[in-house]
Design a protein around this motif. Structure first.
Motif, PDB file in Angstrom:
ATOM      1  N   ASN A 268       0.598  -9.424  -8.153  1.00 47.60           N
ATOM      2  CA  ASN A 268      -0.506  -8.469  -8.323  1.00 47.60           C
ATOM      3  C   ASN A 268      -0.363  -7.739  -9.659  1.00 47.60           C
ATOM      4  O   ASN A 268       0.739  -7.632 -10.196  1.00 47.60           O
ATOM      5  N   PRO A 269      -1.486  -7.181 -10.156  1.00 48.03           N
ATOM      6  CA  PRO A 269      -1.404  -6.492 -11.450  1.00 48.03           C
ATOM      7  C   PRO A 269      -0.681  -5.154 -11.376  1.00 48.03           C
ATOM      8  O   PRO A 269      -0.268  -4.610 -12.394  1.00 48.03           O
ATOM      9  N   LYS A 270      -0.554  -4.588 -10.168  1.00 49.31           N
ATOM     10  CA  LYS A 270       0.167  -3.300 -10.052  1.00 49.31           C
ATOM     11  C   LYS A 270       0.738  -3.138  -8.649  1.00 49.31           C
ATOM     12  O   LYS A 270       0.381  -3.913  -7.742  1.00 49.31           O
ATOM     13  N   ILE A 271       1.562  -2.114  -8.460  1.00 46.94           N
ATOM     14  CA  ILE A 271       2.134  -1.783  -7.148  1.00 46.94           C
ATOM     15  C   ILE A 271       0.977  -1.572  -6.168  1.00 46.94           C
ATOM     16  O   ILE A 271       0.001  -0.889  -6.494  1.00 46.94           O
ATOM     17  N   GLN A 272       1.083  -2.143  -4.959  1.00 50.10           N
ATOM     18  CA  GLN A 272      -0.055  -2.171  -4.034  1.00 50.10           C
ATOM     19  C   GLN A 272      -0.128  -0.991  -3.068  1.00 50.10           C
ATOM     20  O   GLN A 272      -1.101  -0.860  -2.339  1.00 50.10           O
ATOM     21  N   ALA A 273       0.877  -0.152  -3.001  1.00 55.02           N
ATOM     22  CA  ALA A 273       0.836   1.006  -2.083  1.00 55.02           C
ATOM     23  C   ALA A 273       1.861   2.037  -2.530  1.00 55.02           C
ATOM     24  O   ALA A 273       2.847   1.677  -3.178  1.00 55.02           O
ATOM     25  N   ALA A 274       1.605   3.292  -2.177  1.00 60.63           N
ATOM     26  CA  ALA A 274       2.531   4.396  -2.501  1.00 60.63           C
ATOM     27  C   ALA A 274       2.975   4.339  -3.967  1.00 60.63           C
ATOM     28  O   ALA A 274       4.172   4.410  -4.277  1.00 60.63           O
TER      29      ALA A 274
END
Ligand SMILES: Cc1cc2nc3c(=O)[nH]c(=O)nc-3n(C[C@H](O)[C@H](O)[C@H](O)COP(=O)(O)OP(=O)(O)OC[C@H]3O[C@@H](n4cnc5c(N)ncnc54)[C@H](O)[C@@H]3O)c2cc1C
Length: 429
Positions: free
Chosen positions: A225-231
């Motif tokens: 994914n392009p970035k952290i998906q949670a928190a």
């Protein structure tokens, strides 16, 4: 009435950690008035909860059979702490005895192999055929194959440990065999995947464990994914500060090959080598759903079942009477155990009302919480309340939306164990 109020108010607490507590537990309502046969497939977080609440709220006229191949269920929740020795798999194992003895759910230890939606029957691997008025499918997730090469023995070392069990033990042993000069590689598939904060949490607890027990080590997160998906806030702090020098976060890393002989991972962000490769494959709904073609939602790449979140009934008109919930369904809610338990209550309430000839609740609410260990003693959290939005016919975050704690601390650590105890009690006892 109690059931209705509960469904409307489940998310009303400030941070939404609530469940239906034992205060409401008790004897079956003897004359709740609903009469019908329900077969529930899958004895995980969603399936067990729906089977229990169909009988608990629906009364003795509800004939409920749960089909699950395993005699007991191993919780994925807390399984990251098995990797670091803070929990054992046996502490995370739950059985169906209370479901049978207290709630009168019939349990068949078998797998459903085929579904006849016209004749309203399911076939089990045991050879038995079960008839239903309503069918609830909650088979969780399965995976796409990894682009994996190498000898059979080396390939067997590349595990996901994303369904708690033997792979969890294998990964734990591999981590224990690491030294401080070794690298642990964790690959994260494109969303959606089960437990959005889960992989980042795993990176944190493994980093902490290596630091504490080996005096160092490296953890490389290869995120498709392009970035952290949670928190995002708490994980950014964890990667850049708490676990600085140990964790390296690499976004946009789509995997093209994993070579188990050279222990290397080829991605769109470069090639990485490690002592341990924990590769979490691309997810899809449980095989039963994809094999049966149960109302797959093309907007979610045909991998998840499309449902009406007022009742979790399939949106495929040729599958009347079939409900799909938990991780297998395609909704705007996270694929999580807490939300699976909440979805199950909405589904149970809807089925009971359908049998009674009443109306389905038009304003369901659900909630989700996730406690996230960052180190052995500090924990952060993430929570959200969802409400039905009639305009989009989806569940949307209510109130403050998805909220995360302001950092990680030891008080949250205590709360985490209480939350887990309550969630599992609400599901299995
Ligand atoms: C490391 C990790 C940490 C997590 N932490 C959290 C957390 O902190 N909070 C949280 O809310 N969630 C967490 N989760 C997510 C949570 O475990 C899942 O979202 C949840 O288990 C989904 O419930 P389910 O009922 O859909 O699937 P499952 O719980 O996987 O249950 C599916 C069941 O269906 C059965 N089954 C499959 N096929 C068939 C068939 N053909 N016939 C009969 N039975 C069948 C399986 O045997 C299984 O028992 C975590 C997950 C992981 C991997």
């Amino acid at each position: 009435m109690k059931r209705r109020l509960f469904l409307q108010n489940i998310g009303a607490t400030a941070i939404g950690f609530s469940f239906l507590h034992s205060a409401m537990a008790g004897q079956l309502a003897a004359s709740a008035g609903a009469v019908g046969r329900v077969v529930v497939v899958g004895g995980g977080m969603a399936g067990t909860s729906v089977a229990k609440y169909l009988r608990f709220w629906g009364g003795a006229g509800m004939d409920v059979t749960l089909v699950e191949p395993n005699a007991s269920y191993i919780s994925n929740i807390f399984s990251n702490m098995v990797l670091t020795g803070e929990r054992t798999l046996s502490q995370l194992t739950f059985n169906y005895s209370t479901l049978k003895s207290k709630y009168g759910v019939k349990v068949q230890n078998s797998s459903v192999t085929s579904i006849d939606p016209v004749g309203k029957k399911v076939k089990l691997s045991s050879g038995t055929t079960l008839s239903y008025d309503r069918l609830v499918l909650a088979p969780g997730i399965d995976f796409e194959a990894l682009p994996l090469s190498g000898t059979t023995a080396n390939k067997a070392k590349i595990v996901h440990a994303w369904k708690a069990g033997t792979q969890t033990t294998s990964l734990k042993n591999q981590i224990n065999a690491m030294s401080k000069s070794d690298t642990f590689i964790l690959t994260i598939p494109p969303s959606p995947f089960r437990c959005p904060p889960g992989p980042y949490e795993r990176a944190c607890v493994v980093a902490d464990h290596l630091k504490r027990t080996k005096g160092g080590g490296k953890v490389i997160i290869l995120d498709a994914n392009p970035k952290i998906q949670a928190a995002v806030q708490n994980f950014t702090t964890a990667f850049n500060s708490t676990h600085k020098g140990i964790i390296t976060y690499v976004p946009n890393a789509t995997i093209s090959a994993i070579n188990a002989d050279t222990m290397s991972v080829v991605t769109s962000a470069g090639t990485f080598k490690g002592k341990v490769i924990n590769a979490i494959p691309i997810h899809k709904a449980g095989n039963l759903i994809t094999q049966s073609g149960i109302g797959l939602n093309n907007s979610a790449n045909g991998k998840w079942a499309s449902v009406d979140v007022l009742s979790y009934a399939s949106t495929n008109p040729s599958l009347a009477g079939i409900h799909i919930l938990g991780d297998s369904s395609s909704t705007t809610q996270p694929k999580a155990g807490h939300i699976a338990n909440a979805e199950a209550k909405v589904c149970a309430d809807a089925i009971i009302n359908i049998f009674k000839g009443g109306t389905i609740l038009q304003v369901p609410m659900t909630n989700s919480s996730c406690f996230i260990p960052i180190t052995k003693t500090t924990v952060s959290w993430l929570t959200a309340v969802y409400r039905y939005d009639p305009a989009t016919k989806t569940m949307i975050p209510a109130g403050n939306g998805v909220t995360e704690s302001n950092g990680a601390n030891s008080e949250n650590y205590e709360d985490m164990f209480k939350w887990f105890k309550n969630l599992m009690a609400d599901t299995f006892s």
